[in-house]
Write a protein that holds these residues in place. Structure first.
Motif, PDB file in Angstrom:
ATOM      1  N   MET B   1       0.831  -1.210   0.000  1.00 54.48           N
ATOM      2  CA  MET B   1       0.000   0.000   0.000  1.00 54.48           C
ATOM      3  C   MET B   1       0.860   1.252   0.000  1.00 54.48           C
ATOM      4  O   MET B   1       1.124   1.843   1.035  1.00 54.48           O
ATOM      5  N   PRO B   2       1.295   1.612  -1.173  1.00 53.18           N
ATOM      6  CA  PRO B   2       2.176   2.775  -1.310  1.00 53.18           C
ATOM      7  C   PRO B   2       1.444   4.055  -0.942  1.00 53.18           C
ATOM      8  O   PRO B   2       0.251   4.167  -1.166  1.00 53.18           O
ATOM      9  N   ARG B   3       2.175   4.977  -0.422  1.00 53.97           N
ATOM     10  CA  ARG B   3       1.571   6.266  -0.063  1.00 53.97           C
ATOM     11  C   ARG B   3       1.220   7.049  -1.315  1.00 53.97           C
ATOM     12  O   ARG B   3       2.002   7.118  -2.258  1.00 53.97           O
ATOM     13  N   VAL B   4       0.101   7.635  -1.286  1.00 51.56           N
ATOM     14  CA  VAL B   4      -0.329   8.420  -2.429  1.00 51.56           C
ATOM     15  C   VAL B   4       0.166   9.859  -2.301  1.00 51.56           C
ATOM     16  O   VAL B   4       0.394  10.542  -3.285  1.00 51.56           O
ATOM     17  N   GLY B   5       0.375  10.272  -1.058  1.00 52.92           N
ATOM     18  CA  GLY B   5       0.834  11.634  -0.842  1.00 52.92           C
ATOM     19  C   GLY B   5      -0.263  12.652  -1.047  1.00 52.92           C
ATOM     20  O   GLY B   5      -0.094  13.658  -1.722  1.00 52.92           O
ATOM     21  N   LEU B   6      -1.407  12.348  -0.454  1.00 54.41           N
ATOM     22  CA  LEU B   6      -2.579  13.200  -0.607  1.00 54.41           C
ATOM     23  C   LEU B   6      -2.499  14.420   0.316  1.00 54.41           C
ATOM     24  O   LEU B   6      -1.916  14.355   1.391  1.00 54.41           O
ATOM     25  N   GLN B  10      -5.616  18.550  -2.609  1.00 51.32           N
ATOM     26  CA  GLN B  10      -5.788  17.573  -3.684  1.00 51.32           C
ATOM     27  C   GLN B  10      -7.132  16.874  -3.570  1.00 51.32           C
ATOM     28  O   GLN B  10      -7.767  16.558  -4.587  1.00 51.32           O
ATOM     29  N   VAL B  11      -7.548  16.611  -2.352  1.00 52.22           N
ATOM     30  CA  VAL B  11      -8.862  15.991  -2.160  1.00 52.22           C
ATOM     31  C   VAL B  11      -9.948  16.897  -2.729  1.00 52.22           C
ATOM     32  O   VAL B  11     -10.847  16.452  -3.459  1.00 52.22           O
ATOM     33  N   ALA B  26     -23.209  13.349  -7.487  1.00 49.82           N
ATOM     34  CA  ALA B  26     -22.180  12.312  -7.575  1.00 49.82           C
ATOM     35  C   ALA B  26     -21.072  12.523  -6.549  1.00 49.82           C
ATOM     36  O   ALA B  26     -20.161  11.705  -6.446  1.00 49.82           O
ATOM     37  N   LEU B  27     -21.154  13.630  -5.824  1.00 49.66           N
ATOM     38  CA  LEU B  27     -20.120  13.891  -4.820  1.00 49.66           C
ATOM     39  C   LEU B  27     -20.328  13.005  -3.601  1.00 49.66           C
ATOM     40  O   LEU B  27     -21.149  13.299  -2.740  1.00 49.66           O
ATOM     41  N   THR B  28     -19.597  11.902  -3.573  1.00 51.09           N
ATOM     42  CA  THR B  28     -19.618  11.013  -2.418  1.00 51.09           C
ATOM     43  C   THR B  28     -18.179  10.756  -2.015  1.00 51.09           C
ATOM     44  O   THR B  28     -17.270  10.820  -2.856  1.00 51.09           O
ATOM     45  N   LEU B  29     -17.969  10.470  -0.763  1.00 52.96           N
ATOM     46  CA  LEU B  29     -16.612  10.178  -0.313  1.00 52.96           C
ATOM     47  C   LEU B  29     -16.072   8.962  -1.050  1.00 52.96           C
ATOM     48  O   LEU B  29     -14.888   8.907  -1.390  1.00 52.96           O
ATOM     49  N   ALA B  30     -16.934   8.008  -1.306  1.00 56.58           N
ATOM     50  CA  ALA B  30     -16.493   6.797  -1.998  1.00 56.58           C
ATOM     51  C   ALA B  30     -15.943   7.143  -3.379  1.00 56.58           C
ATOM     52  O   ALA B  30     -14.883   6.658  -3.775  1.00 56.58           O
ATOM     53  N   ALA B  31     -16.652   8.003  -4.106  1.00 60.14           N
ATOM     54  CA  ALA B  31     -16.213   8.358  -5.453  1.00 60.14           C
ATOM     55  C   ALA B  31     -14.932   9.178  -5.418  1.00 60.14           C
ATOM     56  O   ALA B  31     -14.029   8.974  -6.235  1.00 60.14           O
ATOM     57  N   VAL B  32     -14.850  10.093  -4.481  1.00 54.65           N
ATOM     58  CA  VAL B  32     -13.628  10.897  -4.358  1.00 54.65           C
ATOM     59  C   VAL B  32     -12.441  10.002  -4.022  1.00 54.65           C
ATOM     60  O   VAL B  32     -11.353  10.136  -4.593  1.00 54.65           O
ATOM     61  N   ALA B  33     -12.680   9.069  -3.112  1.00 58.04           N
ATOM     62  CA  ALA B  33     -11.604   8.164  -2.716  1.00 58.04           C
ATOM     63  C   ALA B  33     -11.135   7.328  -3.908  1.00 58.04           C
ATOM     64  O   ALA B  33      -9.931   7.181  -4.139  1.00 58.04           O
ATOM     65  N   ALA B  34     -12.078   6.817  -4.669  1.00 58.78           N
ATOM     66  CA  ALA B  34     -11.720   6.004  -5.835  1.00 58.78           C
ATOM     67  C   ALA B  34     -10.851   6.819  -6.787  1.00 58.78           C
ATOM     68  O   ALA B  34      -9.853   6.345  -7.313  1.00 58.78           O
ATOM     69  N   ARG B  35     -11.258   8.066  -7.010  1.00 58.40           N
ATOM     70  CA  ARG B  35     -10.522   8.926  -7.920  1.00 58.40           C
ATOM     71  C   ARG B  35      -9.124   9.236  -7.392  1.00 58.40           C
ATOM     72  O   ARG B  35      -8.173   9.393  -8.158  1.00 58.40           O
ATOM     73  N   ALA B  36      -9.017   9.310  -6.101  1.00 60.24           N
ATOM     74  CA  ALA B  36      -7.710   9.613  -5.492  1.00 60.24           C
ATOM     75  C   ALA B  36      -6.875   8.348  -5.348  1.00 60.24           C
ATOM     76  O   ALA B  36      -5.706   8.412  -4.958  1.00 60.24           O
ATOM     77  N   GLY B  37      -7.448   7.197  -5.647  1.00 60.88           N
ATOM     78  CA  GLY B  37      -6.717   5.944  -5.525  1.00 60.88           C
ATOM     79  C   GLY B  37      -6.494   5.526  -4.095  1.00 60.88           C
ATOM     80  O   GLY B  37      -5.418   5.073  -3.711  1.00 60.88           O
ATOM     81  N   VAL B  38      -7.550   5.621  -3.322  1.00 62.79           N
ATOM     82  CA  VAL B  38      -7.438   5.442  -1.876  1.00 62.79           C
ATOM     83  C   VAL B  38      -8.744   4.857  -1.364  1.00 62.79           C
ATOM     84  O   VAL B  38      -9.787   5.014  -1.994  1.00 62.79           O
TER      85      VAL B  38
END
Lengths: 189, 189
Positions: B1-6, B10-11, B26-38
């Motif tokens: 689990m490499p650090r993304v450096g968020l 950036q969020v 469409a603004l959900t934490l789940a979708a934001v997280a997916a987009r951020a790779g987290v």
DNA sequence: CGGCTAAGGCTATTAGCCTTAGCTTTATGG
DNA sequence: CCATAAAGCTAAGGCTAATAGCCTTAGCCG
């Protein structure tokens, strides 16, 4: 399981009461169902489109209420007086039911009913503008101007956009004067 | 689990991209997280208040962007020309990012950051008004008038409030003329 | 170099929501 | 009096936000 005798209109009524009391975020089918004394899935018998349709119906209802208020305010007045009354009525409605008014733009895409209700609201404004000698396309532009001013002021007002201490009623008076002056000296090309 | 450096910024950036592409719903934490790779819960490390705080941060960011655009538009112009440029810039921003603009009024209650950003936006408008000889309380009322007009027109425009076929640019021209006329003949008591 | 701390990830879980499916009861019309 | 449609129900599936607790990495300090 005694019948409650629910109708779509009553469901919208419960939803509006809920919105007034607890804000737009509190609008859930579960909460509406509880208020109506019914299990959540039962709502689908009356509002088959679920939450999306309920929001649409709410927008229609609120638009109709607003049109009624504006029509009431305009009757028996003319010219600047009528415009001022309409603007004050618009703001009064939004202030009395801030959450309800906020629910207005949340409708997904305009359907037939909403378009019809909006047309009635626009009709009231166009009627008021007739005394300024505006008709045809210019009447449309003028009506849009009136709506922009009314909606912008109401929206910012209830949304907490005006944070400074200056008196809101004074702002409203200035706004009305600017608008009526603009209508009287309408920039016909 | 490499650090993304968020980072929080950036969020917010991912959230804005999501809103632009898929709308406010469409603004959900789940979708934001997916987009951020987290994974979803990881977002709480950067936005500890969860969805509510994210919405707040978005409102602040959008207000800042809008203030920037208005400031850009006003520089090098004066009087009616400056007011017209500001109004056009306001509408252009809302048109370019309709969902983003719609996200603006969704902030729960204004906090310090949002108040600060809003103050900057108001500051730009007040500066433009200086050439009309308006200051003190009257400048505040005039700034509120400008914001009401700008927000109302932008909001109705992107919300599909103007359904008729009349040209929107013409409405905007009329609106600008009404506003500048009103400012020039400001109803000082 | 060794170790400690803090930050940034993760999985698992809970609670609440919308929605669909399918059953049961009530009311009503013939 | 019965058939049928409307109006209610429970159950279940699939979302979501949010919390708790664990693990790993990064970086600093002795």
């Amino acid at each position: 399981m005694p019948r409650v005798g629910l109708t779509p209109d009553q469901v919208v009524g419960h939803a509006l009461a809920l919105i007034d009391e607890q804000g737009l975020d509190a609008l859930t089918l579960a909460a509406v169902a509880a208020r109506a004394g019914v299990a959540t899935p039962s709502l689908y018998k009356h509002v088959s489109g679920g939450l999306a349709e309920l929001r649409r119906l709410i927008a229609v209802r609120v638009t109709e209420e607003l049109a009624d208020r504006l029509a009431e305010a305009a009757v028996g007045r003319s010219g600047d007086d009528a415009v001022a009354a309409v603007l004050r009525a618009y703001h009064a409605y939004a202030t009395e039911h801030p959450h309800r008014y906020t629910a207005l733009p949340q409708a997904p895409q305009p359907d037939d009913d909403l378009t019809h209700a909006a047309a009635r609201l626009v009709g009231v404004i166009i009627a008021v503008l007739r005394e300024y000698g505006l008709d045809g396309a210019e009447a449309i532009h003028a009506a849009r101007t009136v709506r922009s001013v009314a909606h912008g002021f109401a929206s910012l007002s209830i949304g907490g956009g005006f944070q400074l201490a200056e008196d809101l009623a004074t702002t409203q008076n200035r706004l009305i004067t600017v608008l009526t002056t603009g209508l009287r000296t309408w920039p016909t090309p």
